[in-house]
Design a protein around this motif. Structure first.
Motif, short mmCIF file in Angstrom:
data_model
loop_
_atom_site.label_atom_id
_atom_site.label_comp_id
_atom_site.label_asym_id
_atom_site.label_seq_id
_atom_site.Cartn_x
_atom_site.Cartn_y
_atom_site.Cartn_z
N GLU A 38 0.83 -1.03 -0.37
CA GLU A 38 0.34 -0.12 -0.34
C GLU A 38 0.58 0.82 -0.43
O GLU A 38 0.31 2.19 -0.67
CB GLU A 38 -1.03 0.00 1.51
N LEU A 41 2.04 1.88 -3.62
CA LEU A 41 1.04 2.38 -4.58
C LEU A 41 1.33 4.15 -4.22
O LEU A 41 0.60 4.64 -4.96
CB LEU A 41 -0.30 1.48 -4.42
N GLU A 45 0.81 6.90 -6.83
CA GLU A 45 -0.01 7.93 -7.15
C GLU A 45 0.27 9.11 -6.34
O GLU A 45 0.00 10.15 -6.90
CB GLU A 45 -1.45 7.89 -5.68
N GLN A 58 1.46 4.18 -16.70
CA GLN A 58 -0.05 3.90 -16.15
C GLN A 58 0.10 1.87 -15.72
O GLN A 58 0.01 1.32 -15.15
CB GLN A 58 -0.99 3.22 -17.22
N LEU A 61 0.95 2.08 -12.09
CA LEU A 61 0.17 2.48 -11.23
C LEU A 61 -0.13 0.83 -11.16
O LEU A 61 -0.87 -0.27 -10.12
CB LEU A 61 -0.85 3.09 -11.56
N ARG A 62 -0.34 0.82 -12.31
CA ARG A 62 -1.22 -0.95 -11.95
C ARG A 62 -0.52 -2.03 -11.46
O ARG A 62 -1.12 -3.14 -11.42
CB ARG A 62 -1.15 -1.09 -14.14
N THR A 65 -1.01 -1.67 -8.33
CA THR A 65 -2.53 -2.50 -7.95
C THR A 65 -2.33 -3.58 -7.48
O THR A 65 -3.11 -4.04 -6.55
CB THR A 65 -3.28 -1.85 -8.99
N ASN A 66 -1.83 -4.61 -8.76
CA ASN A 66 -1.78 -5.87 -8.64
C ASN A 66 -0.71 -6.52 -7.05
O ASN A 66 -1.07 -7.01 -6.86
CB ASN A 66 -0.91 -6.40 -10.04
N LYS A 67 0.30 -5.68 -6.70
CA LYS A 67 0.82 -5.86 -5.69
C LYS A 67 -0.40 -6.02 -3.93
O LYS A 67 -0.15 -6.57 -3.67
CB LYS A 67 2.08 -5.17 -5.65
N VAL A 68 -1.16 -4.57 -4.50
CA VAL A 68 -1.85 -4.97 -2.51
C VAL A 68 -3.03 -6.12 -3.78
O VAL A 68 -2.97 -6.32 -2.45
CB VAL A 68 -2.68 -2.99 -3.20
N LEU A 69 -3.69 -6.03 -4.54
CA LEU A 69 -4.55 -7.33 -4.34
C LEU A 69 -3.61 -8.44 -3.80
O LEU A 69 -4.63 -9.10 -3.03
CB LEU A 69 -4.95 -7.46 -5.58
#
Length: 85
Positions: A38, A41, A45, A58, A61-62, A65-69
């Motif tokens: 997080e 991320l 951001e 992009q 960022l993607r 985000t995938n690492k957070v998920l």
């Protein structure tokens, strides 16, 4: 002259127990991969606020985000397996 003295017990209680318990520290340690993801991320951001978004941005960022998920899934699986107890 009258002395004014507090009638109630102190609200702060015993300051020896002011820190987190070992259970709290263990729970934080289990969530450390998610916290790190997080933070990564958030770094991406923040960087994107200062400039126009490029294709590379992009992708960053993607990826973040995938690492957070993925970290959320890992933590949920750990907690579901009873590792937090």
């Amino acid at each position: 002259m009258k002395l004014i003295v507090a009638v109630q017990e102190p609200v702060t209680g015993d300051l020896a127990d002011a820190g987190p318990s070992w259970q709290d520290l263990h729970a934080i340690e289990l969530e450390r991969p998610l916290i790190d993801a997080e933070m990564d991320l958030l770094d991406v951001e923040i960087a994107l606020l200062a400039r126009p978004v490029s294709e590379l941005d992009q992708r960053r960022l993607r990826r973040a985000t995938n690492k957070v998920l993925a970290a959320r899934v890992e933590v949920a699986n750990r907690l579901g397996a009873g590792e937090a107890a």
